[in-house]
Design an enzyme around this catalytic site. Structure first.
Site, PDB file in Angstrom:
ATOM      1  CG  ASP A   1      -5.457   4.327   7.210  1.00 57.11           C
ATOM      2  OD1 ASP A   1      -4.659   5.280   7.374  1.00 57.11           O
ATOM      3  OD2 ASP A   1      -5.191   3.330   6.513  1.00 57.11           O
TER       4      ASP A   1
ATOM      5  CB  SER B   1      -0.926   0.007   1.219  1.00 56.76           C
ATOM      6  OG  SER B   1      -0.173  -0.150   2.412  1.00 56.76           O
TER       7      SER B   1
ATOM      8  CG  HIS C   1      -2.077   3.326   4.610  1.00 53.16           C
ATOM      9  ND1 HIS C   1      -3.235   2.722   5.039  1.00 53.16           N
ATOM     10  CD2 HIS C   1      -1.321   2.345   4.055  1.00 53.16           C
ATOM     11  CE1 HIS C   1      -3.192   1.431   4.760  1.00 53.16           C
ATOM     12  NE2 HIS C   1      -2.042   1.173   4.171  1.00 53.16           N
TER      13      HIS C   1
END
Length: 347
Positions: free
Chosen positions: A236, A71, A239
């Protein structure tokens, strides 16, 4: 330990894990607490950054850049294409090379190192569009999902080897320091930092042995996260935000340019930047403990430690009389301002 992990990967060992069973048992409560804290926000799917950058330089002789990994490489946590690491690196690379850059990002949020084989296959599918250089950012999910370290680095070594065999240069952004994540508390924070650095050092060893260069991400964003957690963390709490990705991209970009010979390199070591030639395992350990450190193989078993990242933003007096260093990127300005808002073709 990193040397043992790398040796285990090379010779088929698989018993060296990232977390001991006793440690896991003692820390289950902390893990559950962290899981409730991390990811409670909504992380948008990363925008696709595939496309052309730097079209002001024409359409001929593009540099083909591939992004692989998890990610972090995909840019999860931001909403605009120009905020993703791939777009930041492609825009910066185009500015330095004064050539267009074609980016293909096959990174997958949630991916572990065993997904790299699939990703490498994707970027090598079209023989007419083989990448000139690839950036791999991987490792965080290997730690959180308790993949054995030997398996993790074995997958990375195989991916680097395939890309190098296909003629691509490779830059690996090693495992970030998971101890910098805000909702992770002690003693899990200490253990997360330890195993993250252990994996990062092992990644450095196997990647350099396969002909890649590495850049330690480590706790690169640690001070920024501590000072401005709401600014540098994404929604979140896990990240990075756009500012966080820009900071990471600025650490990788100088090595990306150097591996493509976009500025001359010198054999002279800069003592003021703590550069040195060390055995590869020692260099890997040193890099894992200091973010933004590049490790390049010179002659087995030796590796070169370089610190290309700028240490501080210039003062007004320094800006008035700038001194250009070949290992510093000044894409039309200072800091990350010029690279934090690039736009790919068509945006």
């Amino acid at each position: 330990m990193a040397r043992r992990i790398a040796a285990g990967a090379a010779y088929g060992g698989g018993s060296i894990g990232l977390l001991g069973a006793a440690g896991v048992g003692l820390l289950l409560a902390e893990v559950q607490l962290a899981k409730r804290s991390v990811g409670n926000g909504i992380a948008p799917l990363p925008p696709s950054g595939d496309g052309w950058y730097g079209l002001a330089y024409g359409h001929s002789e593009p540099i083909r850049l591939g992004m692989l990994g998890d990610s972090t490489a995909a840019g999860q946590g931001v909403r605009r294409v120009g905020q993703t690491p791939g777009a930041l690196l492609a825009s910066g690379l185009a500015a330095v090379a004064e050539r267009p850059v074609e980016l293909r990002n096959v990174a997958l949020p949630g991916a572990k190192s065993d997904d790299l084989d699939r990703q490498v296959t994707l970027v090598l599918t079209d023989p007419a569009r083989l990448p000139d250089v690839c950036v791999i950012m991987i490792g965080a999910n290997d730690v959180t999902h308790r993949m054995t370290a030997t398996r993790s680095v074995r997958c990375l070594a195989a991916a680097v080897r395939r890309l190098r065999t296909a003629g691509a240069e490779v830059v690996v952004g090693t495992c970030p320091d998971l101890g910098t994540i805000e909702p992770v508390y002690q003693p899990l924070r200490w253990l997360a930092r330890r195993v993250s650095r252990q994996l990062a050092a092992a990644q450095t060893i196997v990647a350099v042995e396969q002909g890649a260069r590495t850049v330690s991400l480590g706790d690169l964003l640690g001070p920024e996260f501590a000072a401005n957690p709401r600014e540098l963390f994404g929604p979140d709490n896990y990240h990075p935000s756009a500012e966080g990705y820009a900071t990471a991209a600025m650490a990788v970009l100088p090595t990306l340019c150097a591996v493509l010979n976009l500025w001359p390199e010198t054999d002279r070591l800069d003592v003021s930047r703590d550069e040195d030639v060390l055995p590869v395992a020692q260099a890997a350990s040193a890099a894992a403990s200091e973010a933004g450190t590049e490790v390049t193989g010179v002659r087995a078993p030796w590796a070169l430690l370089k610190h290309r990242r700028r240490r501080h933003l210039p003062t007004a007096a320094e800006e008035a009389t700038p001194e250009i260093h070949p290992d510093e990127v000044r894409a039309g300005g200072t800091g990350t301002d010029d690279l934090s808002r690039p736009a790919p073709a068509g945006e």
